[in-house]
Design an enzyme around this catalytic site. Structure first.
Site, PDB file in Angstrom:
ATOM      1  N   HIS A  77       0.858  -1.278   0.159  1.00  0.00           N
ATOM      2  CA  HIS A  77      -0.085  -0.060   0.011  1.00  0.00           C
ATOM      3  C   HIS A  77       0.763   1.262  -0.142  1.00  0.00           C
ATOM      4  O   HIS A  77       1.640   1.392   0.798  1.00  0.00           O
ATOM      5  CB  HIS A  77      -0.837  -0.173   1.169  1.00  0.00           C
ATOM      6  CG  HIS A  77      -2.066  -0.711   1.120  1.00  0.00           C
ATOM      7  ND1 HIS A  77      -3.246  -0.633   1.831  1.00  0.00           N
ATOM      8  CD2 HIS A  77      -2.355  -1.835   0.110  1.00  0.00           C
ATOM      9  CE1 HIS A  77      -4.274  -1.685   1.414  1.00  0.00           C
ATOM     10  NE2 HIS A  77      -3.624  -2.244   0.425  1.00  0.00           N
ATOM     11  N   PRO A 297      -4.228   0.412  18.342  1.00  0.00           N
ATOM     12  CA  PRO A 297      -3.946   0.196  17.140  1.00  0.00           C
ATOM     13  C   PRO A 297      -3.932   1.054  16.060  1.00  0.00           C
ATOM     14  O   PRO A 297      -3.775   0.764  14.712  1.00  0.00           O
ATOM     15  CB  PRO A 297      -5.129  -0.946  16.869  1.00  0.00           C
ATOM     16  CG  PRO A 297      -5.916  -0.745  17.680  1.00  0.00           C
ATOM     17  CD  PRO A 297      -5.504  -0.241  18.673  1.00  0.00           C
TER      18      PRO A 297
HETATM   19  C1  LIG Z   1      -6.756  -8.476  20.099  1.00  0.00           C
HETATM   20  C2  LIG Z   1      -5.643  -7.740  19.488  1.00  0.00           C
HETATM   21  C3  LIG Z   1      -5.704  -7.074  18.230  1.00  0.00           C
HETATM   22  C4  LIG Z   1      -4.654  -6.292  17.884  1.00  0.00           C
HETATM   23  N1  LIG Z   1      -4.921  -5.483  16.568  1.00  0.00           N
HETATM   24  C5  LIG Z   1      -3.901  -4.893  15.791  1.00  0.00           C
HETATM   25  C6  LIG Z   1      -3.879  -4.105  14.835  1.00  0.00           C
HETATM   26  O1  LIG Z   1      -4.941  -4.043  14.205  1.00  0.00           O
HETATM   27  N2  LIG Z   1      -2.869  -3.413  14.384  1.00  0.00           N
HETATM   28  C7  LIG Z   1      -1.506  -3.519  15.093  1.00  0.00           C
HETATM   29  O2  LIG Z   1      -0.380  -2.744  14.809  1.00  0.00           O
HETATM   30  N3  LIG Z   1      -1.426  -4.223  16.433  1.00  0.00           N
HETATM   31  C8  LIG Z   1      -2.578  -4.839  16.930  1.00  0.00           C
HETATM   32  N4  LIG Z   1      -2.358  -5.456  18.003  1.00  0.00           N
HETATM   33  C9  LIG Z   1      -1.118  -5.498  18.701  1.00  0.00           C
HETATM   34  C10 LIG Z   1      -0.072  -6.648  18.034  1.00  0.00           C
HETATM   35  O3  LIG Z   1      -0.787  -7.735  17.529  1.00  0.00           O
HETATM   36  C11 LIG Z   1       0.788  -6.771  19.177  1.00  0.00           C
HETATM   37  O4  LIG Z   1       1.612  -5.473  19.158  1.00  0.00           O
HETATM   38  C12 LIG Z   1       1.994  -7.869  18.633  1.00  0.00           C
HETATM   39  O5  LIG Z   1       1.332  -9.281  18.786  1.00  0.00           O
HETATM   40  C13 LIG Z   1       3.208  -8.148  19.579  1.00  0.00           C
HETATM   41  O6  LIG Z   1       3.936  -9.088  19.641  1.00  0.00           O
HETATM   42  P1  LIG Z   1       4.491  -9.950  20.583  1.00  0.00           P
HETATM   43  O7  LIG Z   1       5.265 -11.121  20.335  1.00  0.00           O
HETATM   44  O8  LIG Z   1       5.266  -8.861  21.656  1.00  0.00           O
HETATM   45  O9  LIG Z   1       3.347 -10.222  21.672  1.00  0.00           O
HETATM   46  P2  LIG Z   1       2.211 -11.214  21.213  1.00  0.00           P
HETATM   47  O10 LIG Z   1       1.812 -11.437  19.831  1.00  0.00           O
HETATM   48  O11 LIG Z   1       1.162 -11.208  22.338  1.00  0.00           O
HETATM   49  O12 LIG Z   1       2.976 -12.838  21.551  1.00  0.00           O
HETATM   50  C14 LIG Z   1       3.349 -13.259  22.877  1.00  0.00           C
HETATM   51  C15 LIG Z   1       3.411 -14.731  22.930  1.00  0.00           C
HETATM   52  O13 LIG Z   1       3.460 -15.237  24.294  1.00  0.00           O
HETATM   53  C16 LIG Z   1       2.723 -16.413  24.550  1.00  0.00           C
HETATM   54  N5  LIG Z   1       2.780 -16.233  26.135  1.00  0.00           N
HETATM   55  C17 LIG Z   1       2.091 -15.638  27.123  1.00  0.00           C
HETATM   56  N6  LIG Z   1       2.153 -16.201  28.057  1.00  0.00           N
HETATM   57  C18 LIG Z   1       3.072 -17.314  28.082  1.00  0.00           C
HETATM   58  C19 LIG Z   1       3.646 -18.021  29.023  1.00  0.00           C
HETATM   59  N7  LIG Z   1       3.429 -18.066  30.440  1.00  0.00           N
HETATM   60  N8  LIG Z   1       4.355 -19.222  28.561  1.00  0.00           N
HETATM   61  C20 LIG Z   1       4.846 -19.341  27.246  1.00  0.00           C
HETATM   62  N9  LIG Z   1       4.206 -18.469  26.275  1.00  0.00           N
HETATM   63  C21 LIG Z   1       3.351 -17.564  26.653  1.00  0.00           C
HETATM   64  C22 LIG Z   1       1.470 -15.744  24.011  1.00  0.00           C
HETATM   65  O14 LIG Z   1       0.463 -17.095  23.971  1.00  0.00           O
HETATM   66  C23 LIG Z   1       1.794 -15.450  22.912  1.00  0.00           C
HETATM   67  O15 LIG Z   1       2.086 -16.364  21.741  1.00  0.00           O
HETATM   68  C24 LIG Z   1      -3.541  -6.164  18.514  1.00  0.00           C
HETATM   69  C25 LIG Z   1      -3.381  -6.855  19.621  1.00  0.00           C
HETATM   70  C26 LIG Z   1      -4.417  -7.738  20.235  1.00  0.00           C
HETATM   71  C27 LIG Z   1      -4.401  -8.343  21.501  1.00  0.00           C
END
Ligand SMILES: Cc1cc2nc3c(=O)[nH]c(=O)nc-3n(C[C@H](O)[C@H](O)[C@H](O)COP(=O)(O)OP(=O)(O)OC[C@H]3O[C@@H](n4cnc5c(N)ncnc54)[C@H](O)[C@@H]3O)c2cc1C
Length: 395
Positions: A77, A297
């Site tokens: 995009h 978001p």
């Molecule tokens: C419902 C929702 C919608 C979103 N929509 C958008 C959007 O439209 N645009 C945008 O930019 N961002 C969005 N976000 C934000 C974006 O998805 C996150 O910033 C991104 O997922 C961050 O990645 P991460 O790997 O830090 O965390 P996460 O993706 O949360 O990954 C963390 C991982 O750790 C695992 N975990 C947790 N606890 C434990 C444990 N005790 N032991 C082992 N593993 C564990 C979880 O299961 C998960 O797989 C959204 C977030 C949510 C919750």
């Protein structure tokens, strides 16, 4: 029960984008890591979240050999639309910033990262339970957990990366008083739907409307992602598909433009908050991604910030664990937090400009419209938005 003890250089909690990408970056430099995830592979590969990759994050996936599907199935995009007061304006990222973004869902990024890790024979365990971290300020921090088949295990590490999202155990393991939390909870949420209908737009439409914000996003040429602003306490059961489409038609509607409707496959409500925990390091525990910070978001920054954190972290850990130089690890938190706060500001700014708070003061509404008109009519202002939306260069 006696735990089976194994060793790795970097113990990574969480197989979200942050943990999986960190694993890839470390493997490329020969640093050993184990990724632990409490959900199943099917669950993490199906979880609907972000959908927009910044310019440099898309390039990073390409550099890592993880973009073949993005380049064929994803959509580049070159801008977004801002809509207000019955007008739709295009912000042209190519023209203003010489950059673009990629519409490529987080679920797809995660699928490719999981497949690459497993294909390379790198350690990744799903469905673990009871993950806990210990001895964070000692030379050999440890993680304990129960494997999917019920075996109690202990993983001795050089470093632990807390990539376990907002609700994971890493941040909670930092002793009370050592983290400073900055937080803003917004008085609205997004009701998001995934609909089996071709997008009615070529690029994302961010719409300001007196009834509340709406966003027309895109997943694939056949699937649309749409959002409407709702109250945080709203019950999804009160939102029939007909009511959702009616709200979208009102808020996104313009004479001469048609919003195509289709079957809604999935719907959910996400509250909106800004949250930053600092510092992002405690001893040998490093926090990355949502474990340390959350943005609303509206600026499409959550996934991109997670990627930026682990790029900085991977450089720091390779320098430390391979070359014995701890300086980048020492500056990890400060380096990340500068970017995090810029993205937090951008996400807050987009959110404040586009949403209609409950009982909005008419004066504030006029200010929002003045801001939107400025951004869409002043080239420097539009350029600033384009640069910030497409993302700061990755380190
Ligand atoms: C419902 C929702 C919608 C979103 N929509 C958008 C959007 O439209 N645009 C945008 O930019 N961002 C969005 N976000 C934000 C974006 O998805 C996150 O910033 C991104 O997922 C961050 O990645 P991460 O790997 O830090 O965390 P996460 O993706 O949360 O990954 C963390 C991982 O750790 C695992 N975990 C947790 N606890 C434990 C444990 N005790 N032991 C082992 N593993 C564990 C979880 O299961 C998960 O797989 C959204 C977030 C949510 C919750």
């Amino acid at each position: 029960m006696t735990a089976r003890v194994t060793r790795t250089q970097v113990g990574i909690i969480g197989a979200g984008p942050a943990g999986l990408l960190l694993g890839q970056l470390l493997a490329r430099s020969g640093v050993d890591a184990v990724v632990l995830e409490n959900r199943s592979r099917e669950y993490v590969e199906a979880r609907q979240r972000a959908g927009v990759l910044e310019h440099d994050v898309a390039s990073l996936l390409r550099e890592l050999g993880l973009a073949d599907r993005m380049d064929t199935e994803g959509i580049e995009h070159g801008g977004i639309y801002l809509q207000f007061d019955g007008e739709r304006h295009h912000i042209d990222f190519h023209d203003l910033a010489g950059r673009s973004v990629w519409v490529w869902a987080q679920t797809e990024v995660v699928k490719d990262l999981v497949a690459a890790r497993l294909a390379a024979g790198l350690a990744l365990e799903f469905e673990v339970s009871g993950t806990a971290v210990h001895d964070l300020t000692a030379d050999e921090p440890r993680m304990t957990y129960r494997s999917a088949d019920g075996e109690q295990r202990e993983l001795v590490c050089d470093v632990i990366a807390g990539c376990d999202g907002f609700h994971g155990p890493s941040r909670a393991a930092v002793p009370a008083g050592l983290l400073t939390v900055s937080e803003r909870v917004y008085p609205f949420a997004w009701l998001g739907v995934l609909a089996d209908v071709a997008p009615s737009t070529d690029e994302l439409i961010y719409a300001h409307h007196p009834d509340g914000f709406a966003l027309h996003s895109v997943r694939t040429p056949e699937v649309s992602r749409l959002y409407v602003q709702v109250r945080p306490e709203e019950d999804i059961a009160d939102w029939s598909d007909e009511r959702i489409w009616a709200a979208l038609q009102t808020r996104l509607g313009l004479p001469g433009w048609t919003l195509h409707e289709g079957p809604i496959r999935e719907k959910g409500i996400t509250p909106m908050r800004s949250f930053v925990a600092a510092p992002m390091r405690h001893g040998r525990l490093f926090l990355a991604g949502d474990a340390a910070h959350i943005v609303p978001p509206t600026g499409a920054k959550g996934l991109n910030l997670a990627a930026a954190d682990v790029v900085v972290l991977a450089q720091a850990l390779v320098a430390w664990l391979v070359d014995g130089d701890e300086r980048l690890a020492d500056s990890y938190s400060d380096t990340c937090l500068r970017r995090v706060w810029r993205a937090t500001h951008f996400s807050w700014w987009m959110t404040s400009m586009l949403h209609t708070p409950p009982g909005q003061d008419p004066f504030d509404a006029r200010l929002q419209l003045a801001q939107l008109r400025h951004v869409t009519s002043s080239r420097p202002a539009a350029t600033d938005l384009a640069l910030r939306y497409t993302g700061q260069p990755l380190p």
